[in-house]
Enzyme design. Structure first.
Site, PDB file in Angstrom:
ATOM      1  N   LEU A  45      49.748  88.396 118.714  1.00  0.00           N
ATOM      2  CA  LEU A  45      48.360  88.005 118.528  1.00  0.00           C
ATOM      3  C   LEU A  45      48.170  87.126 117.294  1.00  0.00           C
ATOM      4  O   LEU A  45      48.532  87.513 116.178  1.00  0.00           O
ATOM      5  CB  LEU A  45      47.476  89.258 118.425  1.00  0.00           C
ATOM      6  N   ASP A  46      47.590  85.931 117.510  1.00  0.00           N
ATOM      7  CA  ASP A  46      47.240  84.992 116.429  1.00  0.00           C
ATOM      8  C   ASP A  46      48.435  84.573 115.581  1.00  0.00           C
ATOM      9  O   ASP A  46      48.269  84.200 114.414  1.00  0.00           O
ATOM     10  CB  ASP A  46      46.149  85.590 115.523  1.00  0.00           C
ATOM     11  N   GLU A  47      49.643  84.615 116.144  1.00  0.00           N
ATOM     12  CA  GLU A  47      50.832  84.224 115.390  1.00  0.00           C
ATOM     13  C   GLU A  47      51.594  83.082 116.057  1.00  0.00           C
ATOM     14  O   GLU A  47      52.725  82.782 115.689  1.00  0.00           O
ATOM     15  CB  GLU A  47      51.764  85.430 115.201  1.00  0.00           C
TER      16      GLU A  47
END
Length: 293
Positions: A235-237
Site C-alpha cells: 500500500l502506497d509504496e
C-alpha cells in the site's frame, strides 16, 4: 501546428549499460528508413549500471502489421544482443483509460477537463465509482459512468472488483485512481502491473489515517504536497512518478491546507497520467525513470 501521429512510434528500452547500444538502435532504425524525432537516454553508471532510452521515430507508411514485423526484427537484430527489456508503442493509437473515483471530485474533474482540451492523449473508456454522486458531472463530458458499490466485507470488495474487471474487459490500458477511497486487493492489482496510477497527499508516513490535514495543521507543518505513483501490492509504496510541494504558514487554516493540497493533487496526478500516456515513464524496480520534455 499539430504534429502528425501517423506512422509514429515510441521505443522504450532498459538494459545493462555497455558500449554500442545507441549505435545499434540508431543503426537499426536507419536501416528501416526511420527518422528519429526525439531521443532521450540515461545511465545509472557507465560501468555496470543500467541504461534507459526513449526514442520517438517516424517510419513512412508504417501500420499495425508493419509494426508487428518491426517488433520481430528488433527482437532478433538488436534486443537479444543487449538483454533488453523494451516496447514499441504506436503513437497513432491512443491508450484507453479508465478512471476510478469516490465522492471527491477535484482530481477527476481535472483529468476530464484536460482530456476535453486535448491535453491528455487518451480514450477515456469509462468512469467507475463506488458512489453515484458524480454521475451527472461525468456524463456531461460524454463519458460513460458506472456505479459499482463496495460493501464492508472482503467478499463484497472482491465482488465489486469482479464487476469492474468485467466492465473494463478489453477497454483499458491504464487505470487512474482519482481519489478512489478503496484499497484494491492484490489479485486486482496483479492484473494491471505498472498500469494503475494513484494520487495521495505527501504527509505519509507521518500522518497516516483519517483527517491528515487537521493533524498536519496541529503539528504546524510548513510544507504540504502530493505524490503520484504506480499501485503495487504494498500500500502506497509503488514506484513514484511525480511529486510536488507548496509552502504554508501559521496563518493558513485547516480548510486552506485542504484546498491547497487538492490543487497540488490535481496538478501532480495530471502530469503523471500525461507522462504515462506519452510513454515517458520506465519502471526500474521500485523507482521510475521519467523523460520529461
Amino acid at each position: 501546428m499539430t504534429e502528425s501521429k501517423e506512422s509514429t512510434v515510441r521505443l522504450l528500452i532498459t538494459c545493462p549499460d555497455q558500449p554500442g547500444i545507441v549505435a545499434a538502435v540508431s543503426g537499426f532504425l536507419h536501416s528501416k528508413n526511420a527518422n528519429i524525432i526525439h531521443s532521450d537516454q540515461h545511465s545509472t553508471d557507465p560501468e555496470g549500471g543500467r541504461f534507459f532510452m526513449r526514442n520517438e521515430f517516424f517510419l513512412p507508411g508504417l501500420d499495425m502489421d508493419g509494426l508487428d514485423n518491426l517488433r520481430r526484427e528488433f527482437a532478433e537484430e538488436v534486443a537479444g544482443n543487449f538483454v533488453m527489456g523494451w516496447s514499441l508503442n504506436p503513437v497513432w493509437t491512443p491508450k484507453r483509460m479508465v478512471i476510478l473515483c469516490s465522492k471527491v471530485d477535484h482530481a477527476l474533474m481535472e483529468l476530464l477537463w484536460r482530456w476535453k482540451r486535448g491535453e491528455l492523449d487518451a480514450e477515456i473508456s469509462m468512469v467507475i465509482s463506488n458512489h453515484p454522486t458524480l454521475q451527472r458531472e461525468v456524463e456531461n463530458f460524454g463519458v460513460p459512468f458506472h456505479h459499482v458499490p463496495v460493501g464492508p466485507s472482503l467478499r463484497d470488495k472482491v465482488t465489486a472488483e469482479d464487476t469492474m474487471i468485467e466492465l473494463m474487459n478489453g477497454q483499458t490500458d491504464l487505470i487512474v485512481l482519482a481519489r478512489y477511497m478503496q484499497i484494491l486487493t492484490s489479485d486486482f492489482v496483479s492484473r494491471y502491473p505498472n498500469r494503475i496510477i494513484n494520487i495521495h497527499h505527501s504527509f505519509l508516513p507521518a500522518f497516516v489515517g483519517a483527517d491528515p490535514y487537521r493533524r498536519a495543521y496541529e503539528r504546524g507543518v510548513k510544507l504540504i504536497g502530493a505524490t503520484a505513483h504506480y499501485v503495487t501490492e504494498k500500500l502506497d509504496e509503488g514506484p513514484i512518478i511525480e511529486q510536488d510541494v507548496i509552502r504554508v504558514t501559521h496563518s493558513h487554516t485547516v480548510d486552506d491546507l485542504k484546498r491547497l493540497g487538492g490543487d497540488i493533487e490535481r496538478q501532480v496526478l495530471s502530469r503523471a497520467v500525461k507522462w504515462h500516456l506519452e510513454d515517458r515513464v520506465i519502471v526500474d524496480g521500485n523507482k521510475t525513470i521519467v523523460f520529461r520534455r
